[in-house]
Design an enzyme around this catalytic site. Sequence first.
Site, mmCIF file in Angstrom:
data_model
loop_
_atom_site.group_PDB
_atom_site.id
_atom_site.type_symbol
_atom_site.label_atom_id
_atom_site.label_comp_id
_atom_site.label_asym_id
_atom_site.label_seq_id
_atom_site.Cartn_x
_atom_site.Cartn_y
_atom_site.Cartn_z
ATOM 1 N N ASP A 476 20.361 -19.590 28.779
ATOM 2 C CA ASP A 476 19.437 -20.663 29.147
ATOM 3 C C ASP A 476 20.204 -21.639 30.030
ATOM 4 O OD1 ASP A 476 17.775 -22.864 29.302
ATOM 5 O OD2 ASP A 476 17.121 -22.748 27.212
ATOM 6 N N HIS A 477 19.817 -21.670 31.318
ATOM 7 C CA HIS A 477 20.590 -22.451 32.289
ATOM 8 C C HIS A 477 20.467 -23.956 32.072
ATOM 9 C CE1 HIS A 477 23.283 -22.495 35.496
ATOM 10 N NE2 HIS A 477 22.653 -21.752 36.388
ATOM 11 N N ARG A 478 19.537 -24.385 31.221
ATOM 12 C CA ARG A 478 19.467 -25.806 30.886
ATOM 13 C C ARG A 478 20.665 -26.227 30.040
ATOM 14 N NH1 ARG A 478 13.735 -25.885 27.951
ATOM 15 N NH2 ARG A 478 14.811 -24.097 26.980
#
Length: 504
Positions: A476-478
Amino acid sequence: MTQQSATQIFNLPDVGEGLTEAEIVAWKVKPGDTVAINDVLCEIETAKSLVELPSPYAGTVIDLLAPEHQTIEVGTPIIAIGDAALEGTAHDDVASSGGSTGGAVPPKDAHRSPDGAPRSASSAGSSPSAPVAAVTESTAPAMQEPGVESGPLVGSGPKADAVKRRPRKAAPAPAPASAPAPVPAPVPAPQPVATVPAQPGNAVVGLLARVLAKPPVRRIAKELGINLADVPATGARGEVTRADLESYQAQREREQDAAPTFWDHHAKAQEHRVEVIPVRGVRRATAKAMVDSAFSAPHVSIFVDVDASRTMEFVQRLKKSRDFEGVKVSPLLILAKAVIWAAARNPSVNSEWVTGASGDEIHVKHYMNLGIAAATPRGLLVPNIKDAQDLSLKELAIALNDLATTARTGKTKPADMTGGTMTITNIGALGIDIGTPIINPGEVAIVAFGTIKQKPWVVSGEVIPRWITTLGGSFDHRVVDGDLSARFMADVAAIMEEPALLLD
């Protein structure tokens, strides 16, 4: 006079994590059966797993209030259980309450034994032991497989002393002369359940008639698409044997030699050109979760080729070790330990993105509930090993074996499907080199493990055969940026290339 208080109505409970509905997969009891507390009543499929539902009451089954293969809401009445001493009046209680979805059973059937044989008025109102003892194992549905246990969901506690369990192994049906309760007239030997006729006005008995067969035979029949009721039974107790099934299948294949092939749609009726498969239970929940994850968490994926030759050597040494005698060991064990080790060095990969009233937060988990994706006939399940970071290598191996066995048999509990913090999907077991995994909801990372095979590999300027695998990770790039994901995957790869690092 009928005592209404003696009839207990059992409603479908919430078997885990706020589920609102479930499907009755198979009943394990029928009207007239005697049950004790925690005896398995039925199998239900929730959005998370297949669960055996134990009885919270002891007594005699009066009526089944929910049919098989129907999704019902939590709180819906599913079974009526009465005091064993009131078996003769049980049907009257249900008929007056209007609780049966299959239609009230006429009072005359209260004097009919569970196998459909008539019972005299005197025997119908006798003590509990008389009518219960007349129910032979040949008329009971298949019970839970020996050696497979399931934890109680409701009604835990000691067994009722006044009610005995039905034996796991059936004895041949006793002759009428040896029946434990005296009867005015000889009672014919009970026939197999599959041949019990549905009497007029007794729709429940006809609906719930089941064929006797062992679980492996049922599984094979399901795979072949055979209705066991169509197979002539030759077993000692009237059960369908594997030989019966094979004979029936051979005959069916001979009859279908001239049948059209799968693609020969010209010879098929128009309505048979499309096969409709309902999406429900585990598969429906998995589909929704994957869509939610794919469109809510921005995925980034990276891949790395790994020389796993030393892992393969280490696995062989463990298999020969006396400490691991009787424990199945595979390269997945080393990968699982590597993921735990690498997560400790890169903690943010073991976290969760949470949106609350106060805004967005990242919750870093200081524990590892390691999920292992498992393909089952009912869809993809991801049970997890709780607190995997505290397990030794041997304990982790045992936990992986137990997880896989439980998932394959459909006995995974709902509690084992929740609370995961990171997941491994072993697509290499199917011979696949690598793929792009989708993150399990509530997590921020997943690792895909490709197949291990010998390939030419350059070592110190020389090309030699080595055991090579490819690892893939989605994040999850967040939460996990490119640098963190690369460092995490590099650490996992380092352990797979040199397992001795685990000893540091």
